[in-house]
Scaffold this motif. Structure first.
Motif, short mmCIF file in Angstrom:
data_model
loop_
_atom_site.label_atom_id
_atom_site.label_comp_id
_atom_site.label_asym_id
_atom_site.label_seq_id
_atom_site.Cartn_x
_atom_site.Cartn_y
_atom_site.Cartn_z
N LEU A 102 0.83 -1.21 0.00
CA LEU A 102 0.00 0.00 0.00
C LEU A 102 0.86 1.26 0.00
O LEU A 102 0.55 2.24 -0.66
CB LEU A 102 -0.94 0.00 1.21
CG LEU A 102 -2.09 -1.00 1.10
CD1 LEU A 102 -2.85 -1.11 2.42
CD2 LEU A 102 -3.04 -0.63 -0.03
N GLU A 103 2.00 1.19 0.74
CA GLU A 103 2.90 2.33 0.78
C GLU A 103 3.49 2.59 -0.62
O GLU A 103 3.58 3.72 -1.07
CB GLU A 103 4.02 2.08 1.80
CG GLU A 103 5.10 3.15 1.87
CD GLU A 103 4.54 4.56 2.04
OE1 GLU A 103 3.48 4.71 2.69
OE2 GLU A 103 5.14 5.51 1.50
N TYR A 105 2.10 1.78 -3.39
CA TYR A 105 0.98 2.28 -4.20
C TYR A 105 0.79 3.77 -3.96
O TYR A 105 0.65 4.56 -4.88
CB TYR A 105 -0.29 1.50 -3.83
CG TYR A 105 -1.45 1.76 -4.76
CD1 TYR A 105 -1.60 1.01 -5.91
CD2 TYR A 105 -2.38 2.75 -4.49
CE1 TYR A 105 -2.65 1.24 -6.78
CE2 TYR A 105 -3.43 3.00 -5.35
CZ TYR A 105 -3.56 2.24 -6.49
OH TYR A 105 -4.60 2.47 -7.35
N ARG A 106 0.81 4.13 -2.66
CA ARG A 106 0.60 5.53 -2.29
C ARG A 106 1.71 6.40 -2.90
O ARG A 106 1.45 7.45 -3.47
CB ARG A 106 0.61 5.66 -0.77
CG ARG A 106 -0.03 6.92 -0.22
CD ARG A 106 0.32 7.09 1.24
NE ARG A 106 1.77 7.19 1.42
CZ ARG A 106 2.46 8.30 1.25
NH1 ARG A 106 1.84 9.41 0.93
NH2 ARG A 106 3.77 8.31 1.41
N GLY A 109 1.19 6.90 -6.52
CA GLY A 109 0.03 7.77 -6.71
C GLY A 109 0.39 9.23 -6.44
O GLY A 109 0.02 10.13 -7.20
N VAL A 110 1.17 9.45 -5.37
CA VAL A 110 1.56 10.82 -5.02
C VAL A 110 2.40 11.43 -6.13
O VAL A 110 2.21 12.58 -6.53
CB VAL A 110 2.35 10.83 -3.68
CG1 VAL A 110 3.09 12.14 -3.49
CG2 VAL A 110 1.40 10.56 -2.52
N ASP A 113 0.17 12.33 -9.06
CA ASP A 113 -0.64 13.51 -8.75
C ASP A 113 0.20 14.78 -8.80
O ASP A 113 -0.23 15.80 -9.33
CB ASP A 113 -1.28 13.38 -7.36
CG ASP A 113 -2.43 12.39 -7.37
OD1 ASP A 113 -2.84 12.03 -8.49
OD2 ASP A 113 -2.88 11.97 -6.29
#
Ligand SMILES: Nc1ncnc2c1ncn2[C@@H]1O[C@H](COP(=O)(O)OP(=O)(O)O)[C@@H](O)[C@H]1O
Ligand SMILES: [Mg+2]
Length: 469
Positions: A102-103, A105-106, A109-110, A113
């Protein structure tokens, strides 16, 4: 990146049509303006140029952001798949891996963005500047119309016509700018696509076109093989042969080159030096697709197609007697007992993700993979550890069926369970990319060497287990 080219190629036609219709509107209006007040034409151009520059710059920013985020977007897709697919679900739990994934993935994603935000701000600034300069030019143009009317250079009626025409000219101009920018962006993706196609053409199999028959004899002559990205040879001066009617077993420790040897025999890879020959013809000179029609392979990592059990065995290439042939092949590999417990027999979808689909265990899948290869009825049967996940009964069934299969086939099999090699006519022992011994089971177990060492180790383990049981 290139796949975008395929997606947007459709848009290109519509964009071109819009561009042409905008240009027609503009030209018609420009003719009228030139007749009434030619001095306004440069001002009209000035209203569009800054917008055009801003649009083109904006499109470039978008394109660069797309390129820059490519790896992260791909990572997001892959992680999404891994995080939600059932095959990994248990491992994510037992390996307590979820926070780490998840980290990752985050973080991706960051980054996506942030890049997109930056691009949006840059675009907004440039558009604002373009619009401001255009607005100024626009004001000048309308002031010009008023002035011309004021000094009596044009009549009120002509001024009315001008107002109307100038508006339609602006529409035409903005159309050209907008659609032109769209077209440029589409063109960039199309360029990527084109260079991808060019590159792919370079990767095309560059082989001969001789069509092989059912092989009688497949051999390696002093074959050395190095993987393109490797810095050492994986196979070194290997001689090997197998004839129709023969079963040859290949044994050796992990990494000794067994799978690589299978890839060369089945024409998947070509040797770096030396020759792999099918009935005396180099695999380099054979039509690869015709060769693969004559070849059945059970790879170590075989595919688990999300299709029915029937399709997973005939692979879209059914024999004339379709289900009979599928069932015969299934019986030879032990897949028949798998199929008999499936909800809808051969029609069962072997993918739990679909409604009505069913999941198989590794061993059950391996029986399906075995049936697949037997169903192909090819002259060369290559099996890379085909029974590693099978229970003793299923393994016995496959190996006791091999002699029957070998009547009209050449069979090469890799196995770690040395007891299985008893069925082979010949055993080839590989060590660090070389063939270091060759012989029958009796010969190899009675002479010192790797085979006897491994055999004694397996016996020892068997006796230890017997003792402890
Ligand atoms: N695609 C590849 N690229 C580079 N090296 C590879 C590739 N596949 C295998 N190798 C290397 O070749 C050696 C032999 O691999 P392999 O033939 O799979 O061995 P085995 O099947 O006997 O375990 C290994 O050291 C492995 O790292
Ligand atoms: Mg292997």
């Amino acid at each position: 990146m290139a796949d975008r080219g395929v997606e947007v190629s459709r848009d290109m036609i519509g964009q071109s049509q819009n561009l042409v219709s905008s240009a027609a509107t503009l030209i018609a209006a420009a003719v009228v303006i030139a007749a009434l007040a030619p001095i306004l034409l440069p001002l009209l151009a000035l209203t569009a140029v800054p917008q055009a520059v801003a649009s083109i710059a904006g499109e470039r920013i978008t394109y660069l952001a797309t390129v820059r985020t490519f790896h992260d977007r791909r990572m997001l897709n892959m992680l999404r798949w891994h995080l939600t697919h059932k095959d990994q679900a248990d491992q994510i739990r037992t390996d307590t891996l979820a926070p780490y994934l998840l980290e990752k993935y985050r973080a991706s994603g960051v980054r996506v963005d942030r890049t997109n935000d930056q691009a949006a701000w840059q675009r907004a600034r440039i558009n604002l500047m373009g619009a401001a300069v255009s607005g100024l030019a626009s004001a000048l143009m309308w002031a010009g119309v008023m002035l011309l009317l004021g000094i009596g250079h044009i009549s009120a009626a002509a001024a009315g016509t001008l107002v109307f025409t100038l508006r339609s000219a602006s529409r035409g101009l903005y159309g050209i700018v907008g659609y032109g920018a769209d077209l440029m962006r589409t063109g960039r993706y199309m360029d990527d696509w084109e260079s991808f196609i060019r590159e792919a053409a370079g990767q095309r199999l560059d082989r001969g076109n001789i069509v092989p028959g059912r092989p009688q004899h497949v051999a390696l002559h002093r074959v050395t093989y190095r993987y393109p990205e490797a810095d050492h040879d994986t196979l070194r001066e290997v001689d090997f042969e197998v004839r129709r009617g023969e079963i040859v077993a290949v044994v050796g420790e992990n990494g000794s080159g067994k799978t690589t040897l299978m890839k060369l025999l089945s024409g998947l890879n070509l040797p770096t030096s030396g020759v792999v020959a099918w009935d005396g013809v180099s695999t380099r000179d054979l039509d690869p697709h015709a060769l693969w029609k004559r070849c059945a392979v059970v790879p170590q990592e075989f595919a688990r197609w999300p299709m029915t059990a029937r399709e997973n065995i005939h692979l879209g290439q059914p024999q004339p007697e379709v289900d009979d042939a599928v069932r015969r092949a299934a019986a030879a590999s032990g897949a028949d007992t798998v199929i008999s417990v499936l909800r809808s027999g051969l029609d069962t979808l072997l993918a739990r993700e679909w409604w009505g689909g069913q999941a198989l265990s590794s061993g059950q899948w391996q029986r399906i993979a075995g049936a697949r290869a037997i169903h192909r009825n090819a002259g060369l049967l290559v099996m890379d550890e085909p029974t590693s996940d099978l229970d003793a009964r299923a393994e016995h069934r496959i190996f006791s069926g091999l002699r029957q299969l070998a009547r009209d086939r050449a069979i090469v099999l890799v196995t770690h369970n040395l007891a299985n090699t008893i069925v082979a006519d010949r055993i080839v022992v590989m060590e660090s990319g070389r063939v270091t011994a060759e012989g029958t089971f009796g010969e190899l177990t009675s002479h010192p060497g790797l085979f006897r060492d491994l055999w004694l180790l397996q016996q020892d383990r068997a006796s230890v287990q017997e003792g402890s049981a």
